[in-house]
Design a protein around this motif. Sequence first.
Motif, PDB file in Angstrom:
ATOM      1  N   PRO A 243       0.816  -1.200   0.000  1.00 24.45           N
ATOM      2  CA  PRO A 243       0.000   0.000   0.000  1.00 24.45           C
ATOM      3  C   PRO A 243       0.860   1.265   0.000  1.00 24.45           C
ATOM      4  CG  PRO A 243       0.173  -0.851   2.218  1.00 24.45           C
ATOM      5  CD  PRO A 243       0.901  -1.824   1.328  1.00 24.45           C
ATOM      6  N   GLU A 244       0.252   2.383  -0.332  1.00 23.55           N
ATOM      7  CA  GLU A 244       0.936   3.670  -0.175  1.00 23.55           C
ATOM      8  C   GLU A 244       0.963   4.008   1.315  1.00 23.55           C
ATOM      9  OE1 GLU A 244       2.480   5.317  -2.327  1.00 23.55           O
ATOM     10  OE2 GLU A 244       1.762   4.536  -4.245  1.00 23.55           O
ATOM     11  N   PRO A 245       1.984   4.724   1.833  1.00 25.37           N
ATOM     12  CA  PRO A 245       3.148   5.251   1.115  1.00 25.37           C
ATOM     13  C   PRO A 245       4.297   4.254   0.970  1.00 25.37           C
ATOM     14  CG  PRO A 245       3.203   5.977   3.383  1.00 25.37           C
ATOM     15  CD  PRO A 245       1.930   5.174   3.240  1.00 25.37           C
ATOM     16  N   LEU A 246       4.100   3.013   1.442  1.00 27.33           N
ATOM     17  CA  LEU A 246       5.176   2.032   1.373  1.00 27.33           C
ATOM     18  C   LEU A 246       5.557   1.716  -0.068  1.00 27.33           C
ATOM     19  CD1 LEU A 246       7.112   0.123   2.804  1.00 27.33           C
ATOM     20  CD2 LEU A 246       5.269  -1.577   2.899  1.00 27.33           C
ATOM     21  N   ALA A 247       4.571   1.575  -0.953  1.00 33.80           N
ATOM     22  CA  ALA A 247       4.860   1.268  -2.355  1.00 33.80           C
ATOM     23  C   ALA A 247       5.714   2.364  -2.984  1.00 33.80           C
ATOM     24  CB  ALA A 247       3.556   1.097  -3.124  1.00 33.80           C
ATOM     25  N   ARG A 248       5.385   3.607  -2.671  1.00 26.96           N
ATOM     26  CA  ARG A 248       6.155   4.726  -3.217  1.00 26.96           C
ATOM     27  C   ARG A 248       7.588   4.709  -2.690  1.00 26.96           C
ATOM     28  NH1 ARG A 248       2.832   8.372  -1.825  1.00 26.96           N
ATOM     29  NH2 ARG A 248       3.823   9.098   0.103  1.00 26.96           N
ATOM     30  N   ALA A 249       7.744   4.404  -1.400  1.00 22.31           N
ATOM     31  CA  ALA A 249       9.078   4.368  -0.808  1.00 22.31           C
ATOM     32  C   ALA A 249       9.912   3.224  -1.379  1.00 22.31           C
ATOM     33  CB  ALA A 249       8.958   4.222   0.710  1.00 22.31           C
ATOM     34  N   LEU A 250       9.285   2.081  -1.617  1.00 14.91           N
ATOM     35  CA  LEU A 250       9.996   0.953  -2.212  1.00 14.91           C
ATOM     36  C   LEU A 250      10.473   1.296  -3.627  1.00 14.91           C
ATOM     37  CD1 LEU A 250       7.659  -1.943  -1.026  1.00 14.91           C
ATOM     38  CD2 LEU A 250      10.084  -1.717  -0.440  1.00 14.91           C
ATOM     39  N   ALA A 251       9.623   1.982  -4.375  1.00 13.55           N
ATOM     40  CA  ALA A 251       9.993   2.380  -5.733  1.00 13.55           C
ATOM     41  C   ALA A 251      11.162   3.357  -5.707  1.00 13.55           C
ATOM     42  CB  ALA A 251       8.792   3.000  -6.438  1.00 13.55           C
ATOM     43  N   MET A 252      11.119   4.299  -4.759  1.00 14.53           N
ATOM     44  CA  MET A 252      12.211   5.271  -4.634  1.00 14.53           C
ATOM     45  C   MET A 252      13.509   4.582  -4.244  1.00 14.53           C
ATOM     46  SD  MET A 252      10.333   8.510  -2.761  1.00 14.53           S
ATOM     47  CE  MET A 252      11.892   9.352  -2.568  1.00 14.53           C
ATOM     48  N   ALA A 253      13.407   3.499  -3.476  1.00 13.42           N
ATOM     49  CA  ALA A 253      14.590   2.747  -3.056  1.00 13.42           C
ATOM     50  C   ALA A 253      15.033   1.731  -4.097  1.00 13.42           C
ATOM     51  CB  ALA A 253      14.306   2.040  -1.733  1.00 13.42           C
ATOM     52  N   GLU A 254      14.334   1.694  -5.228  1.00 14.19           N
ATOM     53  CA  GLU A 254      14.645   0.796  -6.352  1.00 14.19           C
ATOM     54  C   GLU A 254      14.567  -0.676  -5.946  1.00 14.19           C
ATOM     55  OE1 GLU A 254      18.392   2.055  -7.947  1.00 14.19           O
ATOM     56  OE2 GLU A 254      17.543   3.840  -8.888  1.00 14.19           O
ATOM     57  N   VAL A 255      13.577  -0.992  -5.107  1.00 18.23           N
ATOM     58  CA  VAL A 255      13.328  -2.376  -4.730  1.00 18.23           C
ATOM     59  C   VAL A 255      12.403  -2.991  -5.782  1.00 18.23           C
ATOM     60  CG1 VAL A 255      12.310  -3.924  -3.006  1.00 18.23           C
ATOM     61  CG2 VAL A 255      13.591  -1.888  -2.281  1.00 18.23           C
ATOM     62  N   GLN A 256      12.821  -4.076  -6.374  1.00 15.30           N
ATOM     63  CA  GLN A 256      11.972  -4.786  -7.323  1.00 15.30           C
ATOM     64  C   GLN A 256      10.920  -5.575  -6.558  1.00 15.30           C
ATOM     65  OE1 GLN A 256      14.199  -7.033 -10.167  1.00 15.30           O
ATOM     66  NE2 GLN A 256      12.391  -7.705 -11.321  1.00 15.30           N
ATOM     67  N   VAL A 257       9.674  -5.503  -6.980  1.00 17.85           N
ATOM     68  CA  VAL A 257       8.596  -6.183  -6.284  1.00 17.85           C
ATOM     69  C   VAL A 257       7.928  -7.183  -7.227  1.00 17.85           C
ATOM     70  CG1 VAL A 257       6.394  -5.923  -5.070  1.00 17.85           C
ATOM     71  CG2 VAL A 257       8.179  -4.184  -4.798  1.00 17.85           C
ATOM     72  N   THR A 258       7.845  -8.432  -6.790  1.00 22.60           N
ATOM     73  CA  THR A 258       7.122  -9.456  -7.518  1.00 22.60           C
ATOM     74  C   THR A 258       5.907  -9.859  -6.705  1.00 22.60           C
ATOM     75  OG1 THR A 258       9.036 -10.365  -8.694  1.00 22.60           O
ATOM     76  CG2 THR A 258       7.160 -11.846  -8.349  1.00 22.60           C
ATOM     77  N   VAL A 259       4.713  -9.712  -7.298  1.00 24.31           N
ATOM     78  CA  VAL A 259       3.477 -10.121  -6.656  1.00 24.31           C
ATOM     79  C   VAL A 259       3.106 -11.495  -7.193  1.00 24.31           C
ATOM     80  CG1 VAL A 259       1.057  -9.584  -6.254  1.00 24.31           C
ATOM     81  CG2 VAL A 259       2.733  -7.731  -6.367  1.00 24.31           C
ATOM     82  N   ALA A 260       3.166 -12.489  -6.342  1.00 25.00           N
ATOM     83  CA  ALA A 260       2.921 -13.868  -6.754  1.00 25.00           C
ATOM     84  C   ALA A 260       1.451 -14.061  -7.163  1.00 25.00           C
ATOM     85  CB  ALA A 260       3.276 -14.832  -5.632  1.00 25.00           C
ATOM     86  N   ALA A 261       1.227 -14.620  -8.320  1.00 28.25           N
ATOM     87  CA  ALA A 261      -0.128 -14.829  -8.823  1.00 28.25           C
ATOM     88  C   ALA A 261      -0.734 -16.080  -8.215  1.00 28.25           C
ATOM     89  CB  ALA A 261      -0.091 -14.939 -10.338  1.00 28.25           C
TER      90      ALA A 261
END
Length: 261
Positions: A243-261
């Motif tokens: 969720p925001e603001p965590l998603a925004r912070a992860l993007a700024m930190a250049e963390v790649q995120v994989t959401v398992a289907a």
Amino acid sequence: MSTSVQPPANAKARRQQRIMAALRAAPAIRIVELATEFEVSTETIRRDLDELGQAGLIARTYGGAARPVASEPAIVERERLMVAERRRIAVAAARLVGSSEAIMLGGGSTTLKVARQLAGSLTRATIVTHGFAHAAALAANPNVRVLMVPGRYEPSEGIVVGAETVDHVGRFHAEVAIVGASGITLAGAADVDDEAAAVYRAMRLCADRVLTVADHGKFGRPAFAIHAELAEMGHLVTDQPPPEPLARALAMAEVQVTVAA
């Protein structure tokens, strides 16, 4: 000479990250002190704290905020929680491990699911772990060589921890380290146990790349000991988008995120 003005959204995100960093250094912070440090109004800080508090990242107090401490049930109890979600995470994580042959595997309930998945998918590997159930699961595959590190046994988690464990982990080099988290906030990935966190940190530092595996219930949940700041988490494998603001912070930190289907 012209000066550029940072967009308000970015300024707020950076300010909130610094607030979380301040809570890592001290158990409590005050609105007046933060307003002075950031050169903004007390109302601005109050809104920041309210937003972080609503997200579960801090505990609001009269005149400021405090750092909440999470707790977790024993691993045998956590094994019964979010079974389907963690299984999807494990499948995705095993896929990302690929053909790696030197692997570090941290303790925990989600990483145990990963261990079971790796036992069925690896054709050749050496895996260093401090989890007894993890070692047992991996040993079912005759092509997997399991190295169990020494240390003080922690019965509630089925792992070994301590200075000897950290020292022994540091003697190896891995292609990938797989670690979990009791919580992930703007401050980073953390564990409720500082000794376990020290082992995860050592594993991360010994690996070329890191997979942090955690279900969505860990988002916004503070825990006692941070073992990786956001930029050090490597690749986050989870079951729902953060969720925001965590998603925004992860993007700024250049963390790649994989959401398992």
